[in-house]
Design an enzyme around this catalytic site. Structure first.
Site, PDB file in Angstrom:
ATOM      1  N   GLN A   1      49.978  40.392  26.839  1.00  0.00           N
ATOM      2  CA  GLN A   1      49.272  39.200  26.365  1.00  0.00           C
ATOM      3  C   GLN A   1      49.472  38.967  24.867  1.00  0.00           C
ATOM      4  OE1 GLN A   1      45.377  40.315  28.411  1.00  0.00           O
ATOM      5  NE2 GLN A   1      45.391  38.073  28.547  1.00  0.00           N
TER       6      GLN A   1
ATOM      7  N   CYS B   1      40.790  34.480  32.023  1.00  0.00           N
ATOM      8  CA  CYS B   1      41.826  35.246  31.334  1.00  0.00           C
ATOM      9  C   CYS B   1      42.199  34.514  30.054  1.00  0.00           C
ATOM     10  CB  CYS B   1      43.046  35.388  32.248  1.00  0.00           C
ATOM     11  SG  CYS B   1      44.394  36.348  31.524  1.00  0.00           S
ATOM     12  N   LEU B   2      42.383  35.269  28.975  1.00  0.00           N
ATOM     13  CA  LEU B   2      42.753  34.659  27.699  1.00  0.00           C
ATOM     14  C   LEU B   2      44.123  33.986  27.773  1.00  0.00           C
ATOM     15  CD1 LEU B   2      41.461  37.415  25.238  1.00  0.00           C
ATOM     16  CD2 LEU B   2      40.324  35.291  25.913  1.00  0.00           C
TER      17      LEU B   2
ATOM     18  N   GLU C   1      43.060  44.110  33.614  1.00  0.00           N
ATOM     19  CA  GLU C   1      44.022  44.424  32.554  1.00  0.00           C
ATOM     20  C   GLU C   1      45.174  45.273  33.088  1.00  0.00           C
ATOM     21  OE1 GLU C   1      43.819  42.684  29.959  1.00  0.00           O
ATOM     22  OE2 GLU C   1      41.764  42.040  30.293  1.00  0.00           O
TER      23      GLU C   1
ATOM     24  N   HIS D   1      47.867  43.199  34.560  1.00  0.00           N
ATOM     25  CA  HIS D   1      48.769  42.596  33.562  1.00  0.00           C
ATOM     26  C   HIS D   1      50.004  43.476  33.323  1.00  0.00           C
ATOM     27  CE1 HIS D   1      46.977  38.933  32.053  1.00  0.00           C
ATOM     28  NE2 HIS D   1      45.797  39.511  31.876  1.00  0.00           N
TER      29      HIS D   1
END
Length: 192
Positions: A50, A89-90, A133, A136
């Site tokens: 990210q 989610c960012l 996470e 990801h």
């Protein structure tokens, strides 16, 4: 730090293992920057891809005053019991969806100093965050666990956002070039 958005290739890559010699002061500074970025974006977790890094680590702070770093995490056990929770989610700002995941999770990882640790039967937001996470690191996003139609809707919306941002950046750049050209012409006229 800039947070990568859906559509950027790195979010769909499987990340590489962190080598022991990579865990140093420079990496610890990176973790601090990730925590700052995460907090300023109102997040509770942030994974390496990210922030544009294809390595297996993430940071979590679920509001319990514990900043957790997970390097080369491995989920070693999940509960049969599941729970539903509205995830966001960012990397997909403005979207969220009810996602079903195991209620409890056990994980082993290295901390920011390269020391191994295990968290057994994490539950609640911590369990959810660890799973989110960790996904990801394998190029998986929460929308991959939800409704397929909604996933396509989010992908299309994020594509349109990216296109608008690109057009806006190109227009701004063109305007700046025009201003620079006018200034240069004015300066050249003055120097004649």
């Amino acid at each position: 730090m800039r947070i990568t958005k859906l559509g950027e290739e790195i979010l769909r890559q499987k990340c590489e293992i962190v080598k022991p010699e990579e865990i140093n002061d420079e990496m610890r500074e990176l973790f601090n920057e990730m925590f700052e970025t995460m907090v300023s974006a109102n997040g509770v977790g942030l994974a390496a891809p990210q922030v544009g890094i294809a390595k297996r680590f993430f940071v979590i702070d679920v509001g319990d005053d514990v900043r957790r770093v997970f390097i080369n995490p491995e989920i070693i056990k999940t509960s049969e019991e599941t729970s539903s929770y509205e995830e966001g989610c960012l990397s997909l700002p403005g979207f969220s969806e009810e996602i079903i995941r195991p209620e409890k999770v056990s994980v082993s990882a290295l901390n920011e100093n390269g020391k191994p640790f295990v968290i057994n039967d994490a539950d609640g937001l911590l369990a959810r965050c660890i799973q989110h996470e960790n996904d990801h690191l394998d190029g998986v996003l929460y929308i991959d666990h939800g409704d397929e139609a909604y996933k396509q809707e989010v992908i299309e919306a994020m594509k349109r956002r990216a296109e608008r941002a690109e057009k806006k950046a190109a227009a701004k750049e063109a305007k700046q070039r025009s201003i620079a050209a006018k200034k240069a012409a004015k300066e050249a006229k003055k120097n004649k």
